[in-house]
Scaffold this motif. Structure first.
Motif, PDB file in Angstrom:
ATOM      1  N   PRO A 128       4.722  -2.371   7.196  1.00 17.01           N
ATOM      2  CA  PRO A 128       3.624  -1.979   6.179  1.00 17.01           C
ATOM      3  C   PRO A 128       3.925  -1.893   4.805  1.00 17.01           C
ATOM      4  O   PRO A 128       3.221  -2.569   4.070  1.00 17.01           O
ATOM      5  CB  PRO A 128       2.783  -0.641   6.572  1.00 17.01           C
ATOM      6  N   LEU A 129       4.838  -1.449   4.509  1.00 16.70           N
ATOM      7  CA  LEU A 129       5.387  -1.054   3.270  1.00 16.70           C
ATOM      8  C   LEU A 129       5.943  -2.386   2.567  1.00 16.70           C
ATOM      9  O   LEU A 129       5.747  -2.722   1.562  1.00 16.70           O
ATOM     10  CB  LEU A 129       6.493   0.033   3.116  1.00 16.70           C
ATOM     11  N   GLY A 130       6.657  -3.139   3.408  1.00 26.30           N
ATOM     12  CA  GLY A 130       7.329  -4.147   2.968  1.00 26.30           C
ATOM     13  C   GLY A 130       6.348  -5.271   2.852  1.00 26.30           C
ATOM     14  O   GLY A 130       6.316  -6.125   1.643  1.00 26.30           O
ATOM     15  N   LEU A 131       5.243  -5.486   3.713  1.00 29.46           N
ATOM     16  CA  LEU A 131       4.020  -6.342   3.350  1.00 29.46           C
ATOM     17  C   LEU A 131       3.279  -6.029   2.356  1.00 29.46           C
ATOM     18  O   LEU A 131       2.375  -6.927   1.941  1.00 29.46           O
ATOM     19  CB  LEU A 131       3.319  -6.504   4.882  1.00 29.46           C
ATOM     20  N   TRP A 132       3.330  -4.812   2.174  1.00 31.96           N
ATOM     21  CA  TRP A 132       2.437  -4.242   1.037  1.00 31.96           C
ATOM     22  C   TRP A 132       3.039  -4.608  -0.319  1.00 31.96           C
ATOM     23  O   TRP A 132       2.161  -5.112  -1.192  1.00 31.96           O
ATOM     24  CB  TRP A 132       2.362  -2.712   1.034  1.00 31.96           C
ATOM     25  N   GLY A 133       4.055  -4.877  -0.328  1.00 34.07           N
ATOM     26  CA  GLY A 133       4.745  -5.273  -1.572  1.00 34.07           C
ATOM     27  C   GLY A 133       4.744  -7.032  -1.537  1.00 34.07           C
ATOM     28  O   GLY A 133       4.758  -7.443  -2.597  1.00 34.07           O
ATOM     29  N   SER A 134       4.761  -7.646  -0.513  1.00 37.08           N
ATOM     30  CA  SER A 134       4.917  -8.944  -0.342  1.00 37.08           C
ATOM     31  C   SER A 134       4.276  -9.618   0.958  1.00 37.08           C
ATOM     32  O   SER A 134       4.897  -9.235   2.080  1.00 37.08           O
ATOM     33  CB  SER A 134       6.445  -9.412  -0.293  1.00 37.08           C
ATOM     34  N   ASN A 135       2.970 -10.501   0.674  1.00 38.67           N
ATOM     35  CA  ASN A 135       2.415 -11.089   1.799  1.00 38.67           C
ATOM     36  C   ASN A 135       2.017 -12.179   1.162  1.00 38.67           C
ATOM     37  O   ASN A 135       1.925 -12.426   0.096  1.00 38.67           O
ATOM     38  CB  ASN A 135       1.425 -10.061   2.479  1.00 38.67           C
ATOM     39  N   PRO A 136       1.244 -12.982   2.059  1.00 39.47           N
ATOM     40  CA  PRO A 136       0.832 -14.390   1.489  1.00 39.47           C
ATOM     41  C   PRO A 136      -0.186 -14.432   0.461  1.00 39.47           C
ATOM     42  O   PRO A 136      -0.361 -15.079  -0.598  1.00 39.47           O
ATOM     43  CB  PRO A 136       0.301 -15.215   2.592  1.00 39.47           C
ATOM     44  N   GLU A 137      -1.161 -13.251   0.373  1.00 43.26           N
ATOM     45  CA  GLU A 137      -1.935 -12.958  -0.640  1.00 43.26           C
ATOM     46  C   GLU A 137      -1.433 -12.560  -1.852  1.00 43.26           C
ATOM     47  O   GLU A 137      -1.784 -12.848  -2.927  1.00 43.26           O
ATOM     48  CB  GLU A 137      -2.945 -11.686  -0.276  1.00 43.26           C
ATOM     49  N   VAL A 138      -0.267 -11.629  -1.893  1.00 41.21           N
ATOM     50  CA  VAL A 138       0.668 -11.312  -3.125  1.00 41.21           C
ATOM     51  C   VAL A 138       1.174 -12.652  -3.454  1.00 41.21           C
ATOM     52  O   VAL A 138       1.305 -12.808  -4.856  1.00 41.21           O
ATOM     53  CB  VAL A 138       1.468 -10.042  -2.574  1.00 41.21           C
ATOM     54  N   VAL A 139       1.824 -13.451  -2.651  1.00 44.54           N
ATOM     55  CA  VAL A 139       2.680 -14.377  -3.049  1.00 44.54           C
ATOM     56  C   VAL A 139       1.822 -15.437  -3.784  1.00 44.54           C
ATOM     57  O   VAL A 139       2.470 -16.186  -4.628  1.00 44.54           O
ATOM     58  CB  VAL A 139       3.332 -15.093  -1.593  1.00 44.54           C
ATOM     59  N   SER A 140       0.420 -15.785  -3.417  1.00 45.90           N
ATOM     60  CA  SER A 140      -0.400 -16.616  -4.150  1.00 45.90           C
ATOM     61  C   SER A 140      -0.701 -16.154  -5.260  1.00 45.90           C
ATOM     62  O   SER A 140      -1.402 -16.836  -6.179  1.00 45.90           O
ATOM     63  CB  SER A 140      -1.430 -17.084  -3.280  1.00 45.90           C
ATOM     64  N   GLY A 141      -0.644 -14.600  -5.637  1.00 42.75           N
ATOM     65  CA  GLY A 141      -1.108 -14.228  -6.604  1.00 42.75           C
ATOM     66  C   GLY A 141      -2.752 -13.761  -6.850  1.00 42.75           C
ATOM     67  O   GLY A 141      -3.138 -13.100  -7.698  1.00 42.75           O
ATOM     68  N   ALA A 142      -3.397 -13.611  -5.554  1.00 39.61           N
ATOM     69  CA  ALA A 142      -4.569 -13.248  -5.394  1.00 39.61           C
ATOM     70  C   ALA A 142      -4.801 -11.835  -5.436  1.00 39.61           C
ATOM     71  O   ALA A 142      -5.567 -11.103  -6.075  1.00 39.61           O
ATOM     72  CB  ALA A 142      -5.175 -13.665  -3.922  1.00 39.61           C
ATOM     73  N   VAL A 143      -3.745 -10.970  -5.137  1.00 38.29           N
ATOM     74  CA  VAL A 143      -3.723  -9.461  -5.299  1.00 38.29           C
ATOM     75  C   VAL A 143      -2.336  -9.062  -5.674  1.00 38.29           C
ATOM     76  O   VAL A 143      -1.391  -9.633  -5.591  1.00 38.29           O
ATOM     77  CB  VAL A 143      -4.140  -8.635  -3.846  1.00 38.29           C
ATOM     78  N   PRO A 144      -2.210  -7.703  -6.494  1.00 36.57           N
ATOM     79  CA  PRO A 144      -0.887  -7.523  -7.013  1.00 36.57           C
ATOM     80  C   PRO A 144      -0.215  -6.676  -5.857  1.00 36.57           C
ATOM     81  O   PRO A 144      -0.786  -5.809  -5.075  1.00 36.57           O
ATOM     82  CB  PRO A 144      -1.235  -6.597  -8.079  1.00 36.57           C
ATOM     83  N   GLY A 145       1.303  -6.808  -5.685  1.00 35.05           N
ATOM     84  CA  GLY A 145       1.778  -6.164  -4.681  1.00 35.05           C
ATOM     85  C   GLY A 145       1.852  -4.716  -5.193  1.00 35.05           C
ATOM     86  O   GLY A 145       1.897  -4.328  -6.015  1.00 35.05           O
ATOM     87  N   ASN A 146       2.149  -3.752  -3.957  1.00 36.08           N
ATOM     88  CA  ASN A 146       2.185  -2.298  -4.012  1.00 36.08           C
ATOM     89  C   ASN A 146       1.059  -1.920  -4.850  1.00 36.08           C
ATOM     90  O   ASN A 146       1.050  -0.813  -5.485  1.00 36.08           O
ATOM     91  CB  ASN A 146       3.476  -2.124  -4.794  1.00 36.08           C
ATOM     92  N   GLN A 147      -0.213  -2.323  -4.740  1.00 34.29           N
ATOM     93  CA  GLN A 147      -1.445  -1.777  -5.407  1.00 34.29           C
ATOM     94  C   GLN A 147      -2.329  -1.767  -4.191  1.00 34.29           C
ATOM     95  O   GLN A 147      -2.336  -2.216  -3.225  1.00 34.29           O
ATOM     96  CB  GLN A 147      -1.988  -2.602  -6.483  1.00 34.29           C
ATOM     97  N   PRO A 148      -3.477  -0.915  -4.462  1.00 37.37           N
ATOM     98  CA  PRO A 148      -4.513  -0.517  -3.313  1.00 37.37           C
ATOM     99  C   PRO A 148      -4.932  -2.116  -2.853  1.00 37.37           C
ATOM    100  O   PRO A 148      -5.223  -2.072  -1.656  1.00 37.37           O
ATOM    101  CB  PRO A 148      -5.669   0.332  -3.993  1.00 37.37           C
ATOM    102  N   GLU A 149      -5.083  -3.040  -3.869  1.00 40.56           N
ATOM    103  CA  GLU A 149      -5.679  -4.167  -3.119  1.00 40.56           C
ATOM    104  C   GLU A 149      -4.934  -4.939  -2.405  1.00 40.56           C
ATOM    105  O   GLU A 149      -5.509  -5.788  -1.554  1.00 40.56           O
ATOM    106  CB  GLU A 149      -5.918  -5.015  -4.628  1.00 40.56           C
ATOM    107  N   ALA A 150      -3.576  -4.616  -2.199  1.00 39.10           N
ATOM    108  CA  ALA A 150      -2.693  -5.141  -1.302  1.00 39.10           C
ATOM    109  C   ALA A 150      -2.658  -4.599   0.279  1.00 39.10           C
ATOM    110  O   ALA A 150      -2.052  -5.318   1.046  1.00 39.10           O
ATOM    111  CB  ALA A 150      -1.489  -5.416  -1.833  1.00 39.10           C
ATOM    112  N   VAL A 151      -3.330  -3.316   0.226  1.00 39.70           N
ATOM    113  CA  VAL A 151      -3.178  -2.677   1.576  1.00 39.70           C
ATOM    114  C   VAL A 151      -3.820  -3.532   2.684  1.00 39.70           C
ATOM    115  O   VAL A 151      -3.365  -3.689   3.917  1.00 39.70           O
ATOM    116  CB  VAL A 151      -4.000  -1.163   1.584  1.00 39.70           C
ATOM    117  N   GLN A 152      -5.064  -4.117   2.592  1.00 37.75           N
ATOM    118  CA  GLN A 152      -5.700  -4.836   3.586  1.00 37.75           C
ATOM    119  C   GLN A 152      -5.063  -5.930   3.958  1.00 37.75           C
ATOM    120  O   GLN A 152      -4.867  -6.147   5.138  1.00 37.75           O
ATOM    121  CB  GLN A 152      -7.152  -5.504   3.098  1.00 37.75           C
ATOM    122  N   SER A 153      -4.576  -6.696   3.094  1.00 37.13           N
ATOM    123  CA  SER A 153      -3.630  -8.197   3.756  1.00 37.13           C
ATOM    124  C   SER A 153      -2.358  -7.503   4.253  1.00 37.13           C
ATOM    125  O   SER A 153      -1.665  -8.138   4.959  1.00 37.13           O
ATOM    126  CB  SER A 153      -3.385  -8.957   2.358  1.00 37.13           C
TER     127      SER A 153
END
Length: 608
Positions: A128-153
């Protein structure tokens, strides 16, 4: 006109005497030859072995990344259709009227034990921590990594990697083995699953090849599991004792050194081999039950001292999000981005600099700010609008790199591990209906994995969001994140006790995984026999130790797991194709058995 009976006359020739008595000599020699060659290559030419494995792995991912992703999606939907169809779902894996060998509680408990292993101990917080910092939503720029907005993705992809798809991989193999073994009385081995397609050809070299692919996939899958587990074992020993000689203290954070990894490997594998020689295997079964108790204690600790409310809120929203995106998660595959395609999509001012820009724009582990800060020369003078367009042009490359590094790695790992877990699930499911087997073995353990990941991983994320950990958990190595999380949750004697308990959990999981993996390899080589000779278990224990140790040493200055991961992904590919054939074969067998039943019923009515 009668319906032709299925082919069940599978003959796996075994030696009548000598060292390989009751074993298939071709399977044993070919399997051992491949593994010994890998060990010698890694020890004699370490740089060449590491470089070649890495290069071949990269080329295979470029060509087969989409294949891995799509076929795993098809595995799940194939099982869903088989379970939902009345004619196939109701079929019993055993003689007509045969009752299940184990109660529902015991059956679930054993599946729980199969699901909670080294992988979940290592990745409960790291995933979960690794994906919180880097997942397809973060990679696309839709949400910032390691922020509350990235928890769901982050949890969307955590559930993907440890959820229904992962268990569908195991169940495809397990259901195929169980159906032929218990319905048709065939050997509990890989080649039995392809007899509806190839018939008597499975008695010869083709059958040997299929079984060898199963053995090779298993040993490489178990190797990766043990590699990660030993790394966490060493981290745990360091957390308890503070011994620096087992750690590499030269980086930003301490990580297990090669000396520590080899010492841990020798310790764990010696215990595993000892259990095979002395009959302590019975004791290991009791330790497996102890693992269940210790796992519940660990989970309870996180419930009491961790962020349980945050975790439960996350569990609910993540489950809904996972289901809503299920179809795209199943088949959303990415191909690599070619240099030509990247260059052609750039603004005119940037096209002459395409070669300098592509690496940063397609880096799945970087960020837009990191991309900009890494530019030099003429590229650094481009305006903000052009840079934004350049970064957008590299998105397919970033998504491919992320998917190949995360999802495809997991699919290859689970596929390589599927002969081991599938055979275990088959053995405990005699007398169950096909529908029971699929629903019970896909959904029940996946829900346990979801809860485990959410409670442990959610606590880690909440500690970082609250500023308590201040980046310490994120910065720790994957195998050390659990121990660092515990250190920010509790302290004093309770922390010491839990650290010791976690080390015991990892150690016994490792011993039982190695011992069980060796048993599976011997079962395949002996033509499906459940009881195998001790001497061959010792030999495979030594070979397994040598494979892991050689690939760790061959890594040089790279991550010791890199060579193991590359070898496993390469070795899993042929068995992935075997599993695709298993699905076709099982579909044919279920259909033909249904036709026979209907014909026999009609014939009986006509006779009456």
């Amino acid at each position: 006109m009668s319906i032709k009976e299925p082919f069940t006359d599978l003959e796996i020739e075994t030696a009548d005497a000598g060292f390989y008595e009751n074993y298939s000599v071709p399977i044993a020699l070919i399997s051992k030859g491949i593994m010994v060659a890998l060990v010698l290559w890694a020890l004699v030419f370490p740089a060449n072995a590491t470089g070649t494995l890495g290069s071949l792995n990269g080329k295979l991912l470029e060509s087969f990344n989409s294949f891995y992703v799509i076929i795993v999606g098809l595995f799940f939907f194939f099982l869903a259709v088989v379970a939902l169809l009345p004619s196939t779902g109701k079929r019993i894996m055993g003689a007509p009227g045969e009752k299940p060998e184990f109660s529902n509680f015991s059956w679930f408990s054993m599946m729980f034990g199969a699901g909670l292993g080294v992988g979940l101990m290592v990745f409960a917080t790291a995933e979960p921590l690794g994906l919180w910092g880097s997942n397809p939503e973060v990679v696309s720029g839709a949400v910032p990594g390691n922020q509350p907005e990235a928890v769901q993705s982050a949890y969307r992809y955590t559930y993907l990697h440890y959820g229904f798809h992962a268990w569908a991989i195991y169940v495809v193999t397990g259901l195929s083995l169980a159906y032929y073994a218990y319905t048709r009385g065939m050997p509990l081995t890989i080649r039995s699953a392809l007899t509806p397609l190839f018939g008597r050809l499975m008695n010869g070299f083709l059958g040997h090849l299929v079984d060898v692919l199963g053995v090779v996939a298993t040993i490489l899958g178990v190797s990766v599991t043990i590699g990660y587990g030993i790394s966490q074992f060493v981290d745990g020993i360091y957390a308890i004792t503070g011994m620096t000689w087992i750690m590499d203290m030269g980086g930003e954070v301490p990580t297990p050194s090669k000396v520590g990894l080899i010492a841990g490997l020798v310790t764990i594998m010696s215990l595993s081999i000892l259990s095979a020689v002395s009959g302590v295997g019975r004791g290991v079964k009791y330790l497996s039950n102890l693992n269940l108790v210790l796992s519940i204690i660990l989970l309870g600790t996180f419930v009491v001292f961790g962020s349980f409310a945050f975790a439960m809120t996350t569990y609910g929203t993540a489950m809904v999000d996972y289901i809503l995106h299920f179809l795209s998660l199943s088949f959303g595959a990415y191909s690599p981005l070619s240099a030509e395609a990247f260059a052609s999509s750039l603004p005119a001012a940037a096209q002459p600099l395409a070669g300098d820009l592509m690496g940063g724009a397609t880096n799945a582990w970087g960020s837009y700010e990191g991309f900009k800060s890494g530019l030099t020369g003429a590229a650094a003078e481009l305006d903000e609008t052009t840079l934004t367009a350049i970064y957008a042009a590299g998105e397919q490359g970033r998504q491919f790199g992320w998917q190949a590094g995360w999802t495809t790695f997991y699919w290859a790992w689970w596929i390589a591990f599927s002969p081991f877990v599938g055979l275990f699930l088959a053995r405990i499911s005699k007398g169950r209906s096909v529908r029971e087997f699929i629903l019970g073995c896909v959904f029940a353990p996946a829900l346990v994995c979801f809860a485990w990941m959410t409670i442990l991983g959610g606590t880690s994320i909440d500690l970082e969001l609250a500023g308590v950990a201040d980046g310490a958990i994120i910065g720790a190595s994957n195998t050390n994140k659990l121990f660092v999380t515990l250190s920010y949750m509790i302290d004093g004697g309770l922390l010491s006790m839990l650290n010791v308990m976690c080390v015991v959990l990892v150690m016994t999981f490792l011993v039982t995984s190695a011992d069980s993996g060796i048993l599976v390899m011997n079962t395949i080589m002996s033509g499906g026999a459940e009881e195998t000779g001790i001497k061959h278990r010792i030999i495979w224990g030594l070979i397994l130790t040598a494979v892991i140790g050689a690939l760790i040493l061959a890594a040089g200055d790279n991550n010791p797991m890199d060579a193991l991961r590359a070898a496993m992904i390469i070795g899993a590919l042929p068995f992935t194709m075997v599993m695709g054939l298993m699905c076709i074969s099982l579909g044919k067998a279920l259909y033909r058995d249904g036709v026979r039943d209907n014909y026999d019923g009609a014939a009986q009515q006509a006779a009456e």
